[in-house]
Design an enzyme around this catalytic site. Structure first.
Site, PDB file in Angstrom:
ATOM      1  N   SER A   1      -8.503  12.752  17.877  1.00 22.30           N
ATOM      2  CA  SER A   1      -8.596  13.482  19.125  1.00 22.30           C
ATOM      3  C   SER A   1      -9.991  13.415  19.746  1.00 22.30           C
ATOM      4  CB  SER A   1      -8.252  14.961  18.882  1.00 22.30           C
ATOM      5  OG  SER A   1      -9.179  15.524  17.938  1.00 22.30           O
TER       6      SER A   1
ATOM      7  N   SER B   1      -9.245  12.941  13.152  1.00 24.64           N
ATOM      8  CA  SER B   1      -9.809  12.895  14.510  1.00 24.64           C
ATOM      9  C   SER B   1     -11.267  12.480  14.605  1.00 24.64           C
ATOM     10  CB  SER B   1      -9.639  14.247  15.196  1.00 24.64           C
ATOM     11  OG  SER B   1      -8.298  14.445  15.534  1.00 24.64           O
TER      12      SER B   1
ATOM     13  N   LYS C   1     -17.839  17.291  21.837  1.00 28.60           N
ATOM     14  CA  LYS C   1     -16.424  17.341  22.220  1.00 28.60           C
ATOM     15  C   LYS C   1     -16.167  18.652  22.960  1.00 28.60           C
ATOM     16  CE  LYS C   1     -12.046  16.864  19.625  1.00 28.60           C
ATOM     17  NZ  LYS C   1     -11.514  16.732  18.238  1.00 28.60           N
TER      18      LYS C   1
END
Lengths: 318, 455
Positions: B152, B176, B82
């Site tokens: 997320s 997330s 990420k």
């Protein structure tokens, strides 16, 4: 004071921009060549297909500025026919180096001058068995509910989903709107009765004329997996008196039709004197029941939650 | 084996083939890069792809393999991180305009650990802005492009679901990792607070942030945690506790274990498909000899959720305050609202929220002592329609808040062809229980082996 309003129920948008504008021209010309009007209203996003049922980044390329080609077109038509026009665009604007997109109505007077614009304020994300749309992917929400003086009367605009919020129509009526027009791109035949009821209710509860303008016919949208989504616009372009009664029968779901109504603007004041919802209106009362912000609700909960004196804040698991 | 099949291997399969010299590290990395090239136009999972660096690392691995050098536990395995994880010399945006040009000068601790184990970083994946709830990227769910992959950690989940990597890294402050894992048919792990280092990971909320991972199975997740776990003095939240070989837990017999199913909240208002998948999953556990019984929520459960809401915003505001006040226009609407709310919170409200959280953590751990684990659905729905919002984290937040470990594993496919997930929660530092139960479930079911078709 009487005004003549022409509501153009366009067809689906299954073509590119140039052809679409020719279609809209044909609708407009054929209606106005027979008889003039003081105000002409088009449906929502008149220049583009309704892509909010899918996720398609190429859609953003069809956005234009509020003084772009569609405004120019509206200005020319307004001058030529000596009529005010409410046209609609997928608006693109730049602010502080960032791009913003809105679902916008442009108001042009009979001299071809822009009176103002309204950016749709309620942006739907709905997932029902019969209808799914996510407009929030494409459009920011507008932050104002303006009214526009067009000489003989004051105009308010709500776009499609906005109609379901009585507070929005109320805000326009409180600013003295005589007429509220509702350009829409509403599909799903099962929802057409509700559309009429909502338009009628907004007219009656605010003592204003309401003109709802929708598309008719079937629009094909290409989905991300290559399949087709067929949107069946239910049409039902309609007009309601300030008492909430229909001025004429609503149109059916066929494309390329128009609805012409004569509005006696004095009826607005007359109705308000007769019933007077707006005089009895109690904003201070409703204010007491307005929901607290999410932050306030959480803060209250935390403040009211029992905490023994010896509890230490750790925030860590050990 | 064609390129597509190579990308669909799990870690242990790929490792076995490479050890037998039937698959080269370069071939594997190239297959993933090709797949990214072919699919990412529509999935949009990546912010930065590093083909040269990844291939150079793969060639190095290949040389080492030919020479019979040491082979790490993740030898030649390509992965995604990420874009919240610091990468030395490589742009790390946090998904925000405010950090569009930020280039860290060091690697996050977990990236150092993974690279040491032989893993190869393919690139950086999308996130909602600064890993908060709103400000979604344009990433789509590979199972249906009109649906969100969740957030997320949107890009890490979508990249793995589309077989563009063999595992990926995410972070979780509310839901997330576990939510996108469920939405994408993946196994997602959030270990105990402090178990995995967060040094070099852009913070959202220090006392809630967890480093997490996405894998294709509980077995892969166990291997990854064994590599990623460990004390790191550079992370003030890091726990100095021994790290077991989590893969051993895969052999553990689950017969006789007891799992608790919360009587309320996690099954309220579930849609029919999810309810049915959950019931079926409980049957699978019963068939494995696991006792299933109802359990009560801790008394402070709902107050603690409110506390989490405030803490996350207060800490986000504290972290971003300076940059935000300098350049507010570079921050998107959602994170801006969170920061504004955080800036206006009183210190006493924040501290009271943390005290409530301490009570909740204690109560939650007490409840968990009575059973081996809790089981809930991972999410109230499958991936919602549209990509402007990333779905609700409400089933994951309480366990992030308590800091206890949780895993999400696939438990079915709904009528719309979207995966659903099952969440298992264990006591603090008892991740082995998650792997034992998760692996046993995946031995009896094959939901975790499904991959999106027609990509």
């Amino acid at each position: 004071m009487h005004i003549s309003v022409l509501a153009l129920q366009s067809g689906p948008c299954n073509t590119g921009y140039e052809q679409r504008m020719e279609e809209l021209s044909r609708d407009l010309d054929s209606a106005l060549q027979q008889q003039s009007a003081d105000l002409v209203v088009f449906p929502e996003l008149m220049t583009v297909p309704y892509k909010s049922v899918t996720v398609d980044d190429t859609y953003f390329a069809s956005a234009e500025s509020s003084d772009g080609p569609t405004y120019q077109w509206l200005a020319e038509k307004a001058k030529f026919y000596q009529t005010a026009l409410v046209g609609t665009i997928f608006e693109k604007t730049v602010s502080r180096e960032q791009l913003y997109f809105y679902n916008t109505a442009l108001i042009v007077n009979k001299n071809g001058e822009k009176v103002g614009q309204y950016r749709k304020t309620h942006i739907p994300k709905i997932s029902l068995p019969t209808m799914r749309t996510d407009e929030t992917y494409y459009f920011q929400a507008g932050s104002e509910l303006p009214v526009f003086d067009l000489g003989a009367f004051r105009l308010g605009i709500l776009i499609c989903y906005d109609r379901s919020f009585p507070e929005a129509a109320r805000a326009l009526a409180l600013q003295g709107a005589d007429v509220i027009v509702i350009p829409s791109a509403s599909s799903g035949l099962d929802r057409s009765e509700m559309w009429l009821q909502e338009c009628a209710a907004r007219a009656r509860e605010n003592h204003v004329y309401v003109i709802g303008v929708n598309r008719g016919g079937i629009e094909s949208i290409l989905d991300t997996d290559g399949s087709e989504i067929n949107l069946h616009y239910y049409g039902k372009t309609c007009a309601f008196h300030p008492l909430g009664t229909p001025l004429t029968q609503a149109l059916d779901d066929q494309p390329h039709q128009s609805l012409r109504v004569e509005l006696d603007i004095s009826e607005v004041q007359k109705t308000r004197q007769q019933i007077g919802f707006l005089q009895t209106y109690r904003p201070d009362l409703y204010e007491q029941y307005a929901p607290a912000s999410e932050a306030e609700l959480h803060r209250q909960r935390v403040r009211q939650s029992p905490v023994p004196r010896e509890t230490e804040p750790s925030g860590f698991v050990r | 084996m064609d390129r597509h099949e190579i990308c669909e291997l799990d870690i242990s399969q790929a490792m076995a083939l490479m050890k037998q010299h039937q698959l080269s590290p370069v071939e594997l990395t190239q297959a993933c890069l090709d797949r990214i090239g072919r699919l990412d136009g529509k999935i949009q999972a990546w912010i930065t792809v590093l083909p040269e660096a990844a291939l150079a690392a793969a060639r190095e691995m290949e040389t080492m393999l030919m020479r019979g050098g040491p082979i790490g536990p993740l030898f030649g395995i390509p992965f995604a991180a990420k874009d919240l994880f610091y990468t030395a010399g490589i742009r790390t945006t946090g998904g925000s305009q405010a950090d569009a040009d930020f280039v860290p000068h060091f690697d996050a601790t977990v990236l150092i650990q993974l690279k040491k184990a032989g893993a190869i970083l393919l690139g950086k994946t999308t996130t909602t802005e600064y890993a908060f709830l709103g400000g979604p990227p344009k990433t789509r769910n590979p199972w249906n492009l009109n649906h969100t992959p969740g957030g997320s950690s949107a890009g890490s989940a979508a990249a793995l679901a589309a077989s563009m990597a063999l595992f990926s890294l995410g972070t979780q402050t509310a839901g997330s990792v576990l939510r996108p894992a469920a939405y994408n048919g993946l196994t997602g792990l959030k270990a105990t607070y402090g178990r995995i280092s967060r040094h070099g990971v852009i913070a959202l909320s220090w006392s809630l942030d967890h480093t997490g991972l996405f894998a294709k199975s509980a077995a892969d997740a166990a291997l990854l945690l064994t590599v990623m776990a460990g004390y790191d003095s550079a992370d003030p939240g890091s726990a100095d506790v021994p790290v077991p070989d989590f893969q051993r837990a895969l052999q553990r017999d689950v017969r006789g274990m007891t799992v608790g199913v919360p009587r309320s909240f996690f099954t309220d208002g579930l849609d029919d498909d999810l309810r049915q998948h959950f019931e079926t999953a409980l049957h699978v556990f019963r068939d494995l000899g696991v006792h299933v019984r109802e359990v009560e929520l801790p008394a402070s459960f709902h107050d603690a959720n409110a506390a989490h809401w405030l803490i996350m915003r207060a800490e986000a505001a504290a972290y971003h305050q300076d940059a935000y006040e300098k350049n507010p226009h570079l921050f998107g609407k959602s994170i801006s609202e969170a920061i504004e709310i955080g800036l206006r919170l009183s210190s006493v409200d924040y501290l009271r929220a943390q005290r409530i959280r301490s009570i909740f953590q204690k109560e939650m751990n007490e409840q968990l002592q009575q059973v081996d684990a809790w089981i809930t659905p991972s999410t109230p729905t499958s991936a919602p329609f549209g990509i402007s919002k990333t779905g609700l984290p409400i089933f994951n937040t309480p366990f992030t808040n308590a800091g206890v470990p949780a895993i999400s594993i696939p438990m079915g496919m709904d009528r719309g062809g979207l995966p659903t997930g099952l969440q298992i929660i264990a006591k603090a530092f008892q991740e082995e229980t998650l792997f034992a139960l998760g692996h046993a479930f995946q031995t009896s079911t094959d939901w975790h082996k499904r991959r999106p078709a027609n990509l």
